[in-house]
Design an enzyme around this catalytic site. Structure first.
Site, PDB file in Angstrom:
ATOM      1  CD  GLU A 135      21.667  38.762  46.561  1.00  0.00           C
ATOM      2  OE1 GLU A 135      21.269  38.901  47.732  1.00  0.00           O
ATOM      3  OE2 GLU A 135      22.633  39.404  46.095  1.00  0.00           O
ATOM      4  CB  CYS A 144      18.498  48.651  50.839  1.00  0.00           C
ATOM      5  SG  CYS A 144      17.200  48.586  52.069  1.00  0.00           S
TER       6      CYS A 144
END
Lengths: 402, 87
Positions: free
Chosen positions: A305, A162
């Site tokens: 994140e 990704c």
């Protein structure tokens, strides 16, 4: 070191067939996620994807040309054509000889491979189509772009899941910055809607049975996407000398490896990549005014994140708008970082921060300003675009409004 | 060679290369038709499927025109029929 600017942009994905349509959908917070059309989903636990709806190789390629190019590489060429045309570059023999092409793709032409493998394993045939290899190779996007424009300079492809397009654009940026090349076409492309590939993603148990809701407490996973985005990168002086339109400037690139787990994200690894991008661009955390998050909408990524962003930006994180455009264009794997870099470029250029769509319930573990559902007008000077891949290989791009 | 076999070879070649059937004749040279090495392997793949034969690599290297291709296919089809009859 030279300053590097983006003078051409191109895109094709669930949000539109060009960069203009892409930007308009982002501004409207319109999600391109819907029922998957190009593969049979009756035997799958999920039904939705972010496809280029109704895509046909015509009018982009004639039938014979399309025979040679898998859908993922067709997308790469389509986006590159738009970026190059928009850049207004006039080709010279010298430029063709030195221009670079750096692309990213995660699964390449595995859809083509899927058909060949079905033929031999399931249908009992004794041969696969002879174009299976050249259509499947992940570098086919870069190769067909080089053939399209007659570019004979350094050309290659990254496959870092990704983060593929993030590593590609970062490398192209460094190549232009350091003087290795004066012109680069860089981005990523992907077309993963083939039954075998979808089954593999189903087995990971990370795909949402409904839509993609990054940072929302009721998020249930990612939604796969497809498409491509390509950028034209040039030294600032060359762009100014030829009077090119400048969309934005790339000012930093950072990479890291988690070195801990093949799929589980690491906040430390993500934070290291963000810090590396800031360091590369000689930026203080407080200068960043927008983050285009990796934001997959999985349980693990969004918390990790958030933790990483807080670790890097400290108190500034509370005032820092962060959105995941994967809520609209889906997770386009090796094209994701290119689509998101382009979304960041448009946000800086047009003064409109794209929202996180499909957001419904705040999550205390993702307590960032995620720009829920509505785009926001804001003149931001600097932004970063995050990409954190399976395999723990991270790439972060830092951009500046021009 | 039977007309039927020739017509099937011409049709298969034209469809594979996506060129008009009229442009392919028994006397066409591959070079005239713009058939490159990748086109050639695609045509072989299509002919193998059409006639249910396996075309060996060594046989193929010498083939430069449609007539040679038809002759090669005819030989392989005949060998297949003979093998079937002998069973």
């Amino acid at each position: 070191m030279r300053r590097v600017v983006i003078t051409g942009v191109g895109a094709i994905c669930a949000l539109g067939r060009n960069a203009l349509e892409f930007g308009e959908s982002l501004r409207q917070g319109r999600s391109g996620i819907g029922p998957i059309q190009s593969a049979d989903t009756t035997q799958l636990r999920f039904r939705n994807g972010a496809e280029v709806s109704g895509y046909c190789h015509q009018p982009y390629f004639d039938d014979r040309k399309a025979d040679f190019i898998d859908r993922f590489a067709q997308f790469a060429v389509i986006a590159a054509r738009e970026a190059v045309e928009g850049s207004g570059i006039v080709w010279t023999p010298e430029l063709r000889e030195t221009a670079a092409i750096v692309t990213g793709s995660c699964v390449g032409g595995q859809s083509t491979e899927d058909i060949g493998f079905r033929d031999v394993y399931k249908m009992g045939l004794n041969r696969v189509h002879p174009l299976t290899i050249p259509k499947t190779m992940a570098n086919a996007g870069a190769s067909h772009i080089s053939i399209e424009f007659g570019i004979t300079g350094p050309s290659f492809t990254f496959s870092t899941a990704c983060s593929s397009a993030g590593h590609a654009i970062g490398q192209a940026y460094w190549m232009v910055r350091s003087g290795i090349t004066d012109f680069a076409i860089s981005g990523g492309s992907e077309a993963p809607f083939s039954f075998g590939i979808l089954k593999a993603w189903e087995a990971m148990r990370v795909v949402s049975p409904e839509t993609c809701r990054p940072f929302s407490k009721d998020r249930r996973g990612m939604v796969l996407g497809e498409g491509a985005a390509m950028l034209v990168l040039e030294p600032l002086e060359a762009a100014l000398a030829r009077g090119a339109r400048i969309h934005a400037e790339i000012v930093g690139f950072g990479m890291s490896a988690d070195a801990c787990h093949i799929t589980q994200p690491s906040a430390e690894g993500a934070a290291r990549a963000m810090r590396a991008a800031l360091r590369d661009g000689a930026l203080a955390p407080e200068q960043i005014g927008y983050i285009n998050a990796h934001g997959t909408g999985t349980a693990a990524n969004d918390v990790s994140e958030t933790t990483a962003i807080k670790a890097v930006f400290g108190e500034h994180a509370a005032r820092l708008p962060v959105s995941s455009t994967k809520s609209m264009h889906g997770h386009a794997l090796g094209a994701a970082a290119a689509l998101e870099c382009l979304a960041t470029v448009l946000a800086l250029r047009d003064g409109v921060l794209p929202p996180t769509a499909n957001y419904s319930v705040p999550d205390p573990e993702c307590d960032l300003d995620v720009i829920p559902n509505q785009a926001r007008e804001a003149q931001v000077e600097y932004a970063i675009s995050n990409s954190f891949a399976f395999g723990g290989l991270n790439a972060v791009l830092a951009l500046r409004r021009y | 060679m039977s007309d039927d076999l020739i017509q099937r070879v011409l049709k298969t070649m034209a469809a594979s290369k996506r060129i008009p059937l009229e442009s392919v004749t028994i006397d066409s040279e591959f070079q005239q038709l713009g058939i490159d090495s990748m086109d050639a392997v695609e045509i072989l793949f299509a002919l193998e499927n059409e006639f249910d034969i396996t075309i060996p690599d060594d046989e193929v290297r010498k083939v430069r025109n449609v007539r040679q291709m038809c002759e090669g296919v005819e030989k392989l089809v005949a060998a297949k029929e003979a093998a079937k009859a002998g069973q």
